[in-house]
Write an enzyme that holds these catalytic residues in place. Sequence first.
Site: not given
Length: 798
Positions: A387, A458
């Site tokens: 991320e 995710e």
Amino acid sequence: MRKDIPINFDWQFLSSFEDSFVTSSVLPEGAAKVSLPHTVKELPYHDFDERSYQFVSTYVKEFATPERSDGERVSIRFGAVMTSADVWLNGNVVGSHEGGFTPFSFDLTPYLNPSGSNRLVVRVDSREIKDVPPFGHVVDYLCYGGIYREVALLVRPALAIRYLHVKTLEAPSLEEHEMILEMRVALSAAPAGAVLVTTKIERDGVRVGQTEDHPELQDKLFILRKLVPRIDRWDLDHPVLYELEVTLAVDGLEVDKERVRFGFRTAQFTHEGFVLNNRKIKLVGLNRHQSYPYVGYAMPKRIQAKDAEILKRELGCNLVRTSHYMQSDHFIDRCDELGLLVFEEIPGWQYIGDEHFKDLSCKNLEAMILAHYNHPSIVLWGVRINESADDHDFYLKTNEIAHALDDSRQTAGVRNFKKSELLEDVYTYNDFSHIGTNPGLVAPRKVTGLEVPYLVTEHHGHIFPTKKFDHEQKRVEHALRHMQVLDSVFKFEDACGAVGWCMSDYNTHVEFGSGDRICYHGVMDMFRIPKYAAAAYASQQEQKPVLVVASAMTMGDHAQSRMPPTVIFTNCDHVKVYRNGTFIETFFSDWVRYPSVPHAPVVVADYYGNQIAESGDYPKDVAKTAKKLLIAFGKYGMDMPLPDKLRAAWLIGFRGFTFADAERLYGKYIGDWGTEGSQYRFEGYKDEQLVATVVKGAHRAMNLSATPDDTVLVHGDTYDCTRIVVRMTDERGNDLPYASDAFTVQTTAGLEVIGPKVQALIGGSIGVYVKTTGETGDQEVRIVAAGRPELTIAIRVE
């Protein structure tokens, strides 16, 4: 010849460090005798200050110089140390290592005492050191301190095989049972003489091939290619493993031998999906943190391997992402054995630090690939900080490193924003768009803007954290949200798959979680005990029948004492439902809401069947309409949709039906007021055969049980460990999720409890971990709870 000598027992540990410890013959008073894997501080299950383990500590190990031939060298290999390690042997500086997730080695040969004892001192800094990945900003997981993986002495000849890497390629024939085996053999030095290499391939101890070669070396490296016929491929359902033994001889004398395990397979992420051995497969998986209650990362082989078994055999996953770091050899080994694919990535969480941080990230990547190259389960290397923002030069370099070390696997980089610069081979994206009422996933092209391989890495997690002891309807909603995403990923043909967040709950920093240092993001709790959401995954498998009724069938647990529709997660063709022995109806999968998933859940809203009509108490049209209203009340309460309100008005205004009638029918067919309560039997059928039965309803018994994962443990290279699941169930074996009974754990001398000896059920169950102490033979674990029979678990330690 080469040998590995584990040195995991009889370490001395002190939760401080002073320079004098390096040369002192003994540690100060207070040093503890410990075994590896080890954590610097055992923690409570929750509600603790994570700074309590972030300190500098000392480990000391005395060992005898290994027997060795002239010229052989001795090194030490650490599986992992969090966060940094400084190592001395006999007062001499051996080396230092930064980073808590990758293995590292140091040459001890110059500092060994020729005979007698050696004193190894390790200074472990478990603080969160800025610009040592993943540290530098906030991190949504804990990095527990200590020497938390195993340590060994390695004896190697002066001319040694440094590594043996294997990859498999399609043969020109493209035959399924024929492949090319490529071996890359790196040496520690250039041989001075004629080199002969003998290769043997074995399967289950039986030789299937042997050759001899005189290879040409280039910079201490040689490459061999062999066409291997009559092979079986490593696959999800048949993960066939082979062993390759390479023997190195110089001028007729054998100097070294290395043996590795591998599998024949091809794997490719494409813009049309993931392909394994030329067969398209939809990837369904979960992210895994390697942490456990009390001891964090410090768990031995059996417990690490158990997670792979849970993911594959219990949850039916075919892919796991090692979020967000390199994980244990034992876990990856078990993935190889089970046919569980792996996406392994470098450490990090959103933050990109300075040049030192980037340099360590590149070293982490190199160490990960070199260590885990031969695992057929690994199909993707993660070369980007999870991320993080785009960083062209940094990620160009990490991709170059990965491709140079391993051109047989693709690269990926997990991001959480759309239209990111794609330098990797696969666009991997954390899609948290689903909030319960909208589509499960965003279409791949809307994320990437490109026609490229795409994998969701995710989903869910922090969007809908759910505890095992939450209200039933929240636990069901949690499971249905996961199911909605699974349905979406099967809908999108161009998506390779989706990896949910996450396998199990985990401890975290103060900035995250539910205020008690736990992120309740898992489909299982921290002890790997399933929530209802686990069944969304388990029900997609074909290996065994799954029938999970996501309700206690207790109407008093719901507003207005109404019974909402019951969700059944199953891979059965249909489910027959009985109430108090009376057949109600046969129910099928909800293909309207979940049209794409292999096995949609069954939703039971009607527990009346034909009983109202068959009673003869009402005309058929009244009975039919009354049943519809009662079902609507169970689903919506008094806030029913307008069509149902109009039906109610018709019944009352034109047919003389009263609220008393509705109350009587509801009490008779749902409430069983004044009786022992309803009993519901659910029968799952596959191919018209009864394969699973679940009985739910009112209960009288509350039984405490204790079930060990293993009844035989082996005290070997290090201590062994197993989990015992303690749970409160009714007389039919159903969990009682609001039970919180306390109990004491007692063990005989050969076993020791990890964590507190006084524990309490959490959401009706808990895991108790026990480890071996070194005493072998028959051992016992006793669970003692007030007012209940004592439970005894027999475990043999070998």
